[in-house]
Design a protein around this motif. Structure first.
Motif, PDB file in Angstrom:
ATOM      1  N   SER A  65       6.365  -0.827  -9.425  1.00 41.25           N
ATOM      2  CA  SER A  65       5.629  -1.850  -8.669  1.00 41.25           C
ATOM      3  C   SER A  65       6.575  -2.778  -7.917  1.00 41.25           C
ATOM      4  O   SER A  65       6.560  -2.852  -6.681  1.00 41.25           O
ATOM      5  N   GLY A  76       1.412   2.045  -9.963  1.00 42.92           N
ATOM      6  CA  GLY A  76       0.448   2.146  -8.878  1.00 42.92           C
ATOM      7  C   GLY A  76      -0.746   1.239  -9.058  1.00 42.92           C
ATOM      8  O   GLY A  76      -1.200   0.580  -8.111  1.00 42.92           O
ATOM      9  N   LEU A  77      -1.276   1.169 -10.282  1.00 40.83           N
ATOM     10  CA  LEU A  77      -2.444   0.328 -10.546  1.00 40.83           C
ATOM     11  C   LEU A  77      -2.125  -1.156 -10.412  1.00 40.83           C
ATOM     12  O   LEU A  77      -2.965  -1.942  -9.975  1.00 40.83           O
ATOM     13  N   LEU A 102      -2.103  -1.786  -6.559  1.00 43.65           N
ATOM     14  CA  LEU A 102      -3.292  -1.505  -5.753  1.00 43.65           C
ATOM     15  C   LEU A 102      -4.124  -2.740  -5.396  1.00 43.65           C
ATOM     16  O   LEU A 102      -4.478  -2.923  -4.216  1.00 43.65           O
ATOM     17  N   ALA A 129       2.044   1.763  -3.513  1.00 48.93           N
ATOM     18  CA  ALA A 129       0.947   2.213  -4.378  1.00 48.93           C
ATOM     19  C   ALA A 129       0.621   3.682  -4.129  1.00 48.93           C
ATOM     20  O   ALA A 129       0.399   4.453  -5.072  1.00 48.93           O
ATOM     21  N   ILE A 130       0.594   4.084  -2.873  1.00 54.20           N
ATOM     22  CA  ILE A 130       0.310   5.481  -2.539  1.00 54.20           C
ATOM     23  C   ILE A 130       1.421   6.389  -3.049  1.00 54.20           C
ATOM     24  O   ILE A 130       1.178   7.528  -3.449  1.00 54.20           O
ATOM     25  N   MET A 166       0.822  -1.204   0.000  1.00 46.64           N
ATOM     26  CA  MET A 166       0.000   0.000   0.000  1.00 46.64           C
ATOM     27  C   MET A 166       0.858   1.256   0.000  1.00 46.64           C
ATOM     28  O   MET A 166       0.537   2.244  -0.671  1.00 46.64           O
ATOM     29  N   ILE A 210      -4.782  -3.992  -1.524  1.00 45.32           N
ATOM     30  CA  ILE A 210      -6.112  -4.089  -0.915  1.00 45.32           C
ATOM     31  C   ILE A 210      -6.373  -5.498  -0.392  1.00 45.32           C
ATOM     32  O   ILE A 210      -6.928  -5.686   0.698  1.00 45.32           O
ATOM     33  N   LEU A 218       0.793   6.088  -7.522  1.00 46.89           N
ATOM     34  CA  LEU A 218      -0.421   6.441  -8.245  1.00 46.89           C
ATOM     35  C   LEU A 218      -0.764   7.933  -8.199  1.00 46.89           C
ATOM     36  O   LEU A 218      -1.029   8.535  -9.253  1.00 46.89           O
TER      37      LEU A 218
END
Length: 283
Positions: free
Chosen positions: A73, A183-184, A187, A38-39, A35, A191, A42
């Motif tokens: 990533s 980021g995508l 994600l 990703a933060i 996370m 999650i 993105l």
């Protein structure tokens, strides 16, 4: 732009990245590498896309996904894992393997000759970083070590393929594509595997904001520009500036002391960078 100025500008990126370890360990919640990565990626990519709003076409969809995975990533995920599980010195020393990996990746992918000065400067830099950061108290965690090596390999391959694949679009847009892709890709895993991500605090907002805007968007525009204009074997040793800056940040911000071995390591790191960047290697 002349070569020395180009190298100096590109070197700003890893110098800023050198602050990542202190930001991660001092400001961010522990144990959320996916996370956090990703933060970091993105929002920065979406912000850049606002200034150059156009999506990839054709083959650039899959190429952007590959580059986004390698440069962001995988690399950032493993960077966070290594930073969480290893002392910063051990993590950064493993990351210092990246210039050596680039030498061989550039040979196989770009047909760049393997030159003695490139090998010598890479090994010298690794030795300098080890003196700079490793201590007798440094702990070793197998998962952290694997993550450190994996992150170095991911970044090295990302550098070489970014040089090989240069789309006919502005640099800002190319950087935005990769950040968004990175980021995508992260994600859904974040999650699914890290569902209990804690609420943001002022410290974490500041930390993520810095890593995303300064340590992500700004520095990668500079870094990708350097990759497009400099030989991979010239640009990759600039990554040694990252652990060097990490030590200086620890000294300036956390009041950590500098030993004679660390000072010697600093000199060796600077020598390795000078050897790699003073002129195009010829053997």
């Amino acid at each position: 732009m002349n070569r020395p100025l180009n190298i100096a500008l590109t070197g700003l990126a890893p110098m800023i990245w050198g602050s990542s370890y202190i930001v991660i360990t001092q400001l961010l919640p522990d144990g959320y590498p996916l996370m956090s990565a990703a933060i970091r990626a993105l929002p920065a990519g979406l912000l850049l896309l606002l200034f150059s709003p156009k999506l990839p076409t054709g083959e650039w969809w899959w190429k952007t996904l590959v580059l986004g995975a390698l440069n962001f990533s995988v690399f950032w995920w493993l960077l966070f894992v290594a930073a969480y599980r290893l002392p910063g010195g051990v993590a950064a020393t493993l990351g210092a393997m990246q210039p050596l990996i680039v030498v061989f990746a550039a040979f196989f992918i770009l047909n760049v000759p393997i030159r003695k000065v490139s090998i010598s400067s890479a090994i010298l830099g690794i030795f300098g970083v080890a003196l700079l950061l490793l201590t007798a108290e440094a702990g070793f965690d197998l998962i952290g070590i694997i993550a450190g090596f994996g992150g170095a390999a991911s970044m090295a391959l990302g550098v070489v393929l970014t040089r090989k694949w240069q789309p006919p679009v502005p640099l800002l847009r190319f950087t935005a594509w990769q950040l968004i892709a990175g980021g995508l890709l992260l994600l859904p895993f974040a999650i699914a595997l890290e569902p209990n991500f804690p609420a943001f605090t002022m410290n974490s907002l500041v930390g993520y904001g810095y890593l995303s805007i300064i340590g992500g968007a700004l520095t990668y525009i500079i870094w990708f520009r350097g990759i497009a204009t400099l030989d991979p074997n010239t640009i990759s040793p600039l990554g040694f500036l990252s652990p060097l800056m990490a030590v200086l940040m620890g000294w300036l911000v956390l009041n950590q002391s500098l030993t004679y071995l660390q000072i010697l390591g600093t000199a060796i790191v600077l020598l390795s960078i000078w050897l790699a960047t003073r002129k195009p290697a010829d053997g």
